[in-house]
Design an enzyme around this catalytic site. Structure first.
Site, PDB file in Angstrom:
ATOM      1  N   THR A   7      -3.074  21.769  83.528  1.00 22.96           N
ATOM      2  CA  THR A   7      -3.306  20.345  83.804  1.00 22.96           C
ATOM      3  C   THR A   7      -2.006  19.548  83.670  1.00 22.96           C
ATOM      4  OG1 THR A   7      -5.498  20.614  82.873  1.00 22.96           O
ATOM      5  CG2 THR A   7      -4.706  18.353  83.087  1.00 22.96           C
ATOM      6  N   VAL A   8      -1.319  19.720  82.552  1.00 20.45           N
ATOM      7  CA  VAL A   8      -0.123  18.909  82.285  1.00 20.45           C
ATOM      8  C   VAL A   8       1.054  19.389  83.137  1.00 20.45           C
ATOM      9  CG1 VAL A   8       1.462  18.111  80.497  1.00 20.45           C
ATOM     10  CG2 VAL A   8      -0.949  18.453  79.936  1.00 20.45           C
ATOM     11  N   GLU A  10       6.517  12.434  73.346  1.00 27.75           N
ATOM     12  CA  GLU A  10       5.693  11.253  73.655  1.00 27.75           C
ATOM     13  C   GLU A  10       4.292  11.656  74.104  1.00 27.75           C
ATOM     14  OE1 GLU A  10       4.835   7.977  73.205  1.00 27.75           O
ATOM     15  OE2 GLU A  10       6.915   7.488  73.681  1.00 27.75           O
ATOM     16  N   GLY A  27     -16.397  17.554  82.006  1.00 28.06           N
ATOM     17  CA  GLY A  27     -15.007  17.973  81.780  1.00 28.06           C
ATOM     18  C   GLY A  27     -14.259  17.090  80.795  1.00 28.06           C
ATOM     19  N   LYS A  36      -2.364  14.161  65.722  1.00 31.41           N
ATOM     20  CA  LYS A  36      -1.617  12.989  66.227  1.00 31.41           C
ATOM     21  C   LYS A  36      -1.327  12.013  65.092  1.00 31.41           C
ATOM     22  CE  LYS A  36      -4.162  13.583  70.503  1.00 31.41           C
ATOM     23  NZ  LYS A  36      -5.326  13.116  71.266  1.00 31.41           N
ATOM     24  N   GLY A  93      -5.265  13.626  80.138  1.00 35.52           N
ATOM     25  CA  GLY A  93      -5.420  13.797  81.578  1.00 35.52           C
ATOM     26  C   GLY A  93      -4.077  14.082  82.236  1.00 35.52           C
TER      27      GLY A  93
HETATM   28  N1  LIG Z   1      -4.654  18.144  79.115  1.00 33.24           N
HETATM   29  C1  LIG Z   1      -4.351  17.008  78.503  1.00 33.24           C
HETATM   30  O1  LIG Z   1      -4.851  15.944  78.853  1.00 33.24           O
HETATM   31  C2  LIG Z   1      -3.361  17.007  77.367  1.00 33.24           C
HETATM   32  C3  LIG Z   1      -3.037  15.789  76.755  1.00 33.24           C
HETATM   33  C4  LIG Z   1      -2.084  15.760  75.741  1.00 33.24           C
HETATM   34  C5  LIG Z   1      -1.507  16.951  75.327  1.00 33.24           C
HETATM   35  N2  LIG Z   1      -1.879  18.134  75.908  1.00 33.24           N
HETATM   36  C6  LIG Z   1      -1.228  19.352  75.431  1.00 33.24           C
HETATM   37  O2  LIG Z   1      -0.483  19.928  76.516  1.00 33.24           O
HETATM   38  C7  LIG Z   1      -0.450  21.343  76.396  1.00 33.24           C
HETATM   39  C8  LIG Z   1      -0.977  21.957  77.693  1.00 33.24           C
HETATM   40  O3  LIG Z   1      -2.280  21.467  77.928  1.00 33.24           O
HETATM   41  P1  LIG Z   1      -3.022  21.699  79.337  1.00 33.24           P
HETATM   42  O4  LIG Z   1      -4.228  20.824  79.284  1.00 33.24           O
HETATM   43  O5  LIG Z   1      -2.094  21.574  80.470  1.00 33.24           O
HETATM   44  O6  LIG Z   1      -3.482  23.201  79.173  1.00 33.24           O
HETATM   45  P2  LIG Z   1      -3.998  24.183  80.329  1.00 33.24           P
HETATM   46  O7  LIG Z   1      -4.489  23.428  81.498  1.00 33.24           O
HETATM   47  O8  LIG Z   1      -4.898  25.150  79.672  1.00 33.24           O
HETATM   48  O9  LIG Z   1      -2.662  24.937  80.777  1.00 33.24           O
HETATM   49  C9  LIG Z   1      -2.002  25.861  79.957  1.00 33.24           C
HETATM   50  C10 LIG Z   1      -0.936  26.561  80.772  1.00 33.24           C
HETATM   51  O10 LIG Z   1      -0.298  27.485  79.922  1.00 33.24           O
HETATM   52  C11 LIG Z   1      -0.241  28.758  80.583  1.00 33.24           C
HETATM   53  N3  LIG Z   1      -0.324  29.802  79.583  1.00 33.24           N
HETATM   54  C12 LIG Z   1      -1.280  29.984  78.647  1.00 33.24           C
HETATM   55  N4  LIG Z   1      -0.995  31.081  77.917  1.00 33.24           N
HETATM   56  C13 LIG Z   1       0.158  31.584  78.417  1.00 33.24           C
HETATM   57  C14 LIG Z   1       0.964  32.696  78.105  1.00 33.24           C
HETATM   58  N5  LIG Z   1       0.625  33.524  77.131  1.00 33.24           N
HETATM   59  N6  LIG Z   1       2.085  32.912  78.840  1.00 33.24           N
HETATM   60  C15 LIG Z   1       2.412  32.062  79.834  1.00 33.24           C
HETATM   61  N7  LIG Z   1       1.698  30.984  80.190  1.00 33.24           N
HETATM   62  C16 LIG Z   1       0.593  30.757  79.470  1.00 33.24           C
HETATM   63  C17 LIG Z   1      -1.429  28.793  81.506  1.00 33.24           C
HETATM   64  O11 LIG Z   1      -1.156  29.717  82.546  1.00 33.24           O
HETATM   65  P3  LIG Z   1      -2.220  30.004  83.752  1.00 33.24           P
HETATM   66  O12 LIG Z   1      -2.339  28.700  84.467  1.00 33.24           O
HETATM   67  O13 LIG Z   1      -1.549  31.031  84.594  1.00 33.24           O
HETATM   68  O14 LIG Z   1      -3.469  30.443  83.109  1.00 33.24           O
HETATM   69  C18 LIG Z   1      -1.476  27.342  81.973  1.00 33.24           C
HETATM   70  O15 LIG Z   1      -0.630  27.170  83.064  1.00 33.24           O
HETATM   71  C19 LIG Z   1      -1.261  21.659  75.144  1.00 33.24           C
HETATM   72  O16 LIG Z   1      -0.385  21.748  74.042  1.00 33.24           O
HETATM   73  C20 LIG Z   1      -2.171  20.443  74.980  1.00 33.24           C
HETATM   74  O17 LIG Z   1      -2.575  20.218  73.626  1.00 33.24           O
HETATM   75  C21 LIG Z   1      -2.767  18.183  76.916  1.00 33.24           C
END
Ligand SMILES: NC(=O)c1ccc[n+]([C@@H]2O[C@H](COP(=O)([O-])OP(=O)(O)OC[C@H]3O[C@@H](n4cnc5c(N)ncnc54)[C@H](OP(=O)(O)O)[C@@H]3O)[C@@H](O)[C@H]2O)c1
Length: 430
Positions: free
Chosen positions: A14-15, A131, A189, A207, A304
């Protein structure tokens, strides 16, 4: 124009995809603002074959993201995988040791290892931008570290988890129970399949740990935080609170209490008419109190793709400009362990919810127990009979020693006429 800042992206979920989109769509604007182009050189995720809805053809695919930490062609790595330990932690540590700037959205990692990382970043003269780790799109790190740097910060309060705020808002608007609304949030979701991190307050507590460090110049100390989530807030509690002019919000609170700092995460009652009481749905809010500025409230989307990526790219632009402030606003060497105030010692008004037998003398017994524990009642309602024939009694106390209120709750539980464990929530005047 200066040389490009060359970056590697670890994580394309997502990010990560959001970051690619912004850097592609706004490349000219961002170059102008940064004073140099920002170039994605390398990318990594688990599955190279996944269609991510963006053009990734121009970037070097790195099979194992860890190897980006010593990739000669990178000035900065963006960690968007998540997790406080293991390969992700090692990756961030070794990237810094190899003199690469790091930008991350990973609040869990920073809440547990922030002090160490701040020192390591300082030793290696690089920046760790985070941030996006606190309240998504709200620029609260910049607000606290830069915008309010002239103030002695006296308090930081916030709604720091959009999922919980959405659930509490829906429960109030529809009268439905927690489990029912949680299920809907999962279907839409807004909540994870395993909602523990969100509804038990852990995500918000990560946080808050960082906000406390930033606001008060202390080491982030996740273990010192008392955390209560929203599972025990019932539809009745929300209705009774509303009947008395309040809303229930999951609040992260850090404030000065003498020479100590009080830090807690728990559902609280706030006035319906307060600014924070009007932050609804998936929105986050962070209120900062400073001695000269008085009060600043930031409200916005806390998560998001777009908001989180927006915060990440803002950090990248800052680093491209050469702006490398200390991670928690003070030299890492001066970060101290805080002296934490005991939440039981503070003065607090409380909401009390008792389920009682329908029999004469009950109210006299309750008021007598409360009086014996120095708890005085400010507001009192008897909403009527429940479906099971019991009766609810709901009160808001005057401000008193919190430990007296707790002792009163224990004594009430022993009364023959009290049918379930008495419930209490603090009332926050913010
Ligand atoms: N989503 C939000 O709104 C949000 C808000 C604030 C902070 N965050 C933080 O941002 C970070 C990412 O969140 P997200 O929502 O983007 O998570 P996500 O959608 O689950 O994406 C995680 C990514 O990491 C990759 N990944 C996972 N395990 C891996 C590994 N062992 N080796 C290589 N790549 C790996 C996944 O690869 P694949 O795509 O190939 O599976 C995916 O691309 C987290 O720390 C979360 O706490 C998220």
């Amino acid at each position: 124009m200066k040389d490009p800042l060359k970056i590697g992206l670890a994580g394309l979920g997502t990010v990560g995809v959001g970051v690619v989109k912004i850097l592609q769509h706004h490349s000219d604007l961002i170059s102008k603002r940064a004073g140099r182009p920002i170039q994605i050189i390398a990318i990594s995720a688990r599955d190279q074959g996944k269609d991510r809805g963006v053009d990734l053809s121009g970037y070097e695919w790195v099979k194992n993201f860890s190897t980006m930490s010593n990739h000669n062609g990178l000035d900065l790595v963006v960690e968007m995988i998540g997790g406080a330990e293991g390969a992700v932690k090692d990756f961030v540590y070794s990237s810094i040791k190899n003199n690469k700037h790091v930008v991350t959205a990973n609040k869990a990692l920073l809440a547990h290892h922030g002090a160490d990382l701040a020192q390591l970043a300082s030793d290696n003269a690089v920046s760790v931008g985070y941030e996006a780790a606190i309240a998504g799109g709200i620029p609260i790190v910049k607000t606290l570290r830069e915008g309010l740097a002239a103030n002695n910060i006296t308090g930081v309060f916030g709604i720091l988890n959009g999922t919980c705020n959405y659930i509490l808002t829906e429960m109030r608007e529809t009268g439905r129970d927690f489990e029912d609304v949680l299920k809907e949030a999962q279907d839409k979701g807004y909540a994870e399949a395993d909602p523990t991190f969100d509804v038990d307050g852990i995500d918000a507590a990560h946080k808050l740990t960082l906000l406390t460090a930033l606001g008060f110049g202390v080491k982030p100390d996740f273990g010192a935080l008392s955390i209560t989530g929203i599972r025990d807030v019932s539809a009745d509690d929300i209705k009774f609170a509303a009947d008395m002019g309040y809303k229930i919000k999951l609040l992260g609170i850090a404030k000065r209490s003498g020479d100590k700092i009080l830090q807690r995460m728990e559902p609280c009652l706030v006035k319906k008419t307060s600014a924070i009481g009007n932050v609804e749905g998936v929105f986050n809010a962070v209120c900062v109190k400073g001695d000269f500025v008085n009060e600043v409230l930031n409200v916005g989307p806390g998560a998001g793709e777009g908001p989180t990526a927006s915060a990440i790219v803002a950090d990248i632009i800052d680093i491209a400009r050469g702006n490398v402030p200390p991670m928690f606003g003070v030299d890492a060497k001066t970060l101290q362990h805080a002296s934490w105030a005991d939440a039981n010692d503070i003065q607090s008004a409380c909401y009390l919810h008792l389920e009682v037998k329908d029999q004469s003398g009950v109210i006299a017994d309750i008021t007598s127990v409360l009086k014996n524990h120095n708890v005085s009642i400010n507001k009192f309602i008897q909403p009527g009979f429940n479906d099971n024939g019991t009766e609810s009694i709901v009160m808001i106390t005057h401000k008193g020693q919190y430990k007296d209120i707790l002792a009163g709750m224990i004594a009430l539980e022993k009364l023959d006429s009290i049918l379930t464990k008495p419930k209490h929530l603090r009332v926050e005047e913010i």
